[in-house]
Enzyme design. Structure first.
Site, mmCIF file in Angstrom:
data_model
loop_
_atom_site.group_PDB
_atom_site.id
_atom_site.type_symbol
_atom_site.label_atom_id
_atom_site.label_comp_id
_atom_site.label_asym_id
_atom_site.label_seq_id
_atom_site.Cartn_x
_atom_site.Cartn_y
_atom_site.Cartn_z
ATOM 1 C CB VAL A 17 -0.958 0.015 1.209
ATOM 2 C CG1 VAL A 17 -1.743 1.324 1.263
ATOM 3 C CG2 VAL A 17 -1.914 -1.169 1.141
ATOM 4 N NE ARG A 49 12.449 -6.090 4.060
ATOM 5 C CZ ARG A 49 11.201 -6.323 4.434
ATOM 6 N NH1 ARG A 49 10.941 -6.671 5.695
ATOM 7 N NH2 ARG A 49 10.207 -6.207 3.586
ATOM 8 C CD GLU A 131 -13.852 5.917 3.218
ATOM 9 O OE1 GLU A 131 -14.431 4.814 3.317
ATOM 10 O OE2 GLU A 131 -14.400 7.000 3.497
ATOM 11 C CB VAL A 134 -13.745 -0.135 6.734
ATOM 12 C CG1 VAL A 134 -14.930 -1.060 6.466
ATOM 13 C CG2 VAL A 134 -13.451 -0.072 8.219
ATOM 14 N N GLY A 136 -11.215 -1.135 1.646
ATOM 15 C CA GLY A 136 -10.323 -0.663 0.592
ATOM 16 C C GLY A 136 -10.773 0.600 -0.099
ATOM 17 C CB ILE A 138 -15.838 0.436 -0.933
ATOM 18 C CG1 ILE A 138 -15.565 -0.789 -1.803
ATOM 19 C CG2 ILE A 138 -17.318 0.772 -0.939
ATOM 20 C CD1 ILE A 138 -16.189 -2.065 -1.274
ATOM 21 N N GLY A 189 -2.687 -15.445 -4.597
ATOM 22 C CA GLY A 189 -2.257 -14.280 -3.831
ATOM 23 C C GLY A 189 -3.354 -13.600 -3.053
ATOM 24 C CD GLU A 192 -1.119 -11.803 3.574
ATOM 25 O OE1 GLU A 192 0.046 -12.255 3.432
ATOM 26 O OE2 GLU A 192 -1.476 -10.698 3.145
ATOM 27 C CE LYS A 207 -11.126 -4.939 6.517
ATOM 28 N NZ LYS A 207 -11.054 -5.743 5.276
#
Length: 430
Positions: A17, A49, A131, A134, A136, A138, A189, A192, A207
């Site tokens: 992100v 890192r 925002e 919760v 992404g 939307i 993907g 996880e 959420k």
């Protein structure tokens, strides 16, 4: 007239992100400046890192000392996308204390300590926007907090985790078992290496706590949310759902209790009718259904995770916070004036689908029906199939409280003719 002196932004975290946030800030710099009324400048990036190559980011901006970065005093906005409780909580608090507003995507922290963070932001006259925490990309928090501020929200019902929706959708559409669908989600993907936070409902519960607090103007913490994972959902459950004209989704449900004097927040698998809008949400998408007095039913739909979608929500907050900064104002803070208590799961009223393994002999149905009647749970439909001395009995109830249903199931297990309770699932969305 546009201000020439840039607003300085510190970025905490540069993973999937964070790197997208940095990229969009760079590639859309002119548009962002026009929308804000001043240029925005990436003034520092805190990472764990430092030696990793980060395309498009000046290595001189990279630091491992996140605390020093947020203490600089010339930072206008801190964007926190590192996740977790610590050091995120301390860094956000320090940012407020040193004059910066904060944009965060940290659902776990906000669900646990949102009230304290809001209080610190208010104390220092700064903004806290989230925002991206919760669903992404939307737009959901801002509509609940601002667009529906004049309305009374009664219920928020949604799919807020893309990984679980992908798995359940695969089970529904292909007949696959849980593990097979999870393996595919991992290979693509969506899941996880350790999918516990998703499949056990922890992510969705955080959420739900945030949504309930905003929707009902009351403080709801993660510990207040009932949580049940989806690892026990089977292909047989989907077959039963289809026989009822339903599918199965992992839902976050926040609602006012009957009488409106308390609220409930819960996350669990549930059957929903195929006619409900949420039933058609496929793959890794999210959707949230909002019911309110004046506006009626609203649905918000879109990608609920991923670098670019989540970064889009972060940048939307960044624009709003920067505008506030230029105007010398702050946006909406915490609204907890209603202070409604959070009821336990035992008070929740819904329908239930119960599958029993029973002896295939006369009188079994009468015994089971008697137990339901003794506990005040009304039966809607019953379906029985039997072979070679064994049978399955599927009971769908009318609306009943979780407490009364629990008592019913406990009594059923004591019957000699009941071999076991194969599954219990709530039926929502009607």
């Amino acid at each position: 007239m546009m201000r020439t002196r840039p607003l300085k932004v510190a970025l905490l975290g540069c993973g999937v992100v964070g790197s997208e946030v940095a990229r969009i800030m760079t590639t859309h710099a002119a548009d962002l400046a026009a929308r804000i009324g001043a240029p925005v400048e990436l003034a520092g990036v805190a990472v764990r890192r430092p030696g990793k190559v980060r395309e498009g980011i000046d290595p001189k901006l990279v630091t491992t000392d996140a605390t020093a970065l947020v203490k600089r005093g010339d930072i206008d906005v801190v964007v926190e996308v590192i996740g977790g409780i610590e050091p995120a909580r301390s860094l956000i608090t320090t940012a407020f204390e040193h004059g910066a507003s904060v944009v965060s995507a940290n659902k776990a922290l906000l669900a646990q300590d949102g009230a304290a963070l809001h209080a610190t932001a208010e104390e220092h006259g700064r903004d806290l926007y989230y925002e991206a925490a919760v669903a992404g990309a939307i737009p959901l928090i801002r509509p609940l907090r601002e667009s529906l501020a004049g309305d009374k929200v009664n219920r928020v019902l949604g799919i807020v985790n893309g990984t679980t929706n992908f798995i359940l959708d695969k089970m529904d559409s292909t007949g696959a078992g849980y593990q097979e669908a999870l393996d595919e989600a991992t290979a693509l993907g969506y899941a996880e290496a350790d999918p516990t936070a998703d499949v056990e409902g922890f992510d969705a519960a955080a959420k739900a706590a945030i949504l309930a607090g905003i929707a009902f103007h009351s403080r709801v913490r993660l510990d207040d949310v009932y949580r049940e994972g989806m690892t026990e959902v089977t292909a047989a459950d989907f077959r039963s759902a289809k026989e009822m004209g339903c599918t199965i989704k992992l839902l976050a449900i926040c609602e006012r209790a009957e009488g409106g004097q308390s609220v409930t927040a819960r996350v669990h698998p549930a059957m929903i009718p195929l006619t409900h809008p949420l039933a058609s949400v496929r793959g890794a998408y999210n959707a949230v259904f909002v019911e309110s007095d004046a506006s009626g039913q609203l649905m918000f739909y879109g990608p609920g995770a991923g670098g670019a979608p989540t970064a889009s929500a972060v940048l939307g907050d960044l624009v709003a916070v920067c505008r506030n900064r230029l105007g010398g104002a702050t946006g909406p803070g915490e609204s907890a004036y209603a202070a409604l208590p959070v009821s336990g799961m035992g008070d929740v009223v819904t329908r239930y689908h119960i599958s029993l393994d029973v002896a295939d002999k006369p009188g079994v149905l009468a015994q089971v029906a008697t137990v339901f009647a003794e506990h005040g749970v009304s039966i809607d439909t019953v379906r029985q199939q039997g072979k070679d001395g064994e049978a399955s009995l599927v009971v769908v109830t009318h609306r009943a409280s979780d407490a009364s249903l629990s008592g019913t199931v406990e009594a059923l297990r004591k019957l000699d003719t009941v071999r076991g309770v194969a599954s219990i699932m709530r039926v929502e969305g009607e």
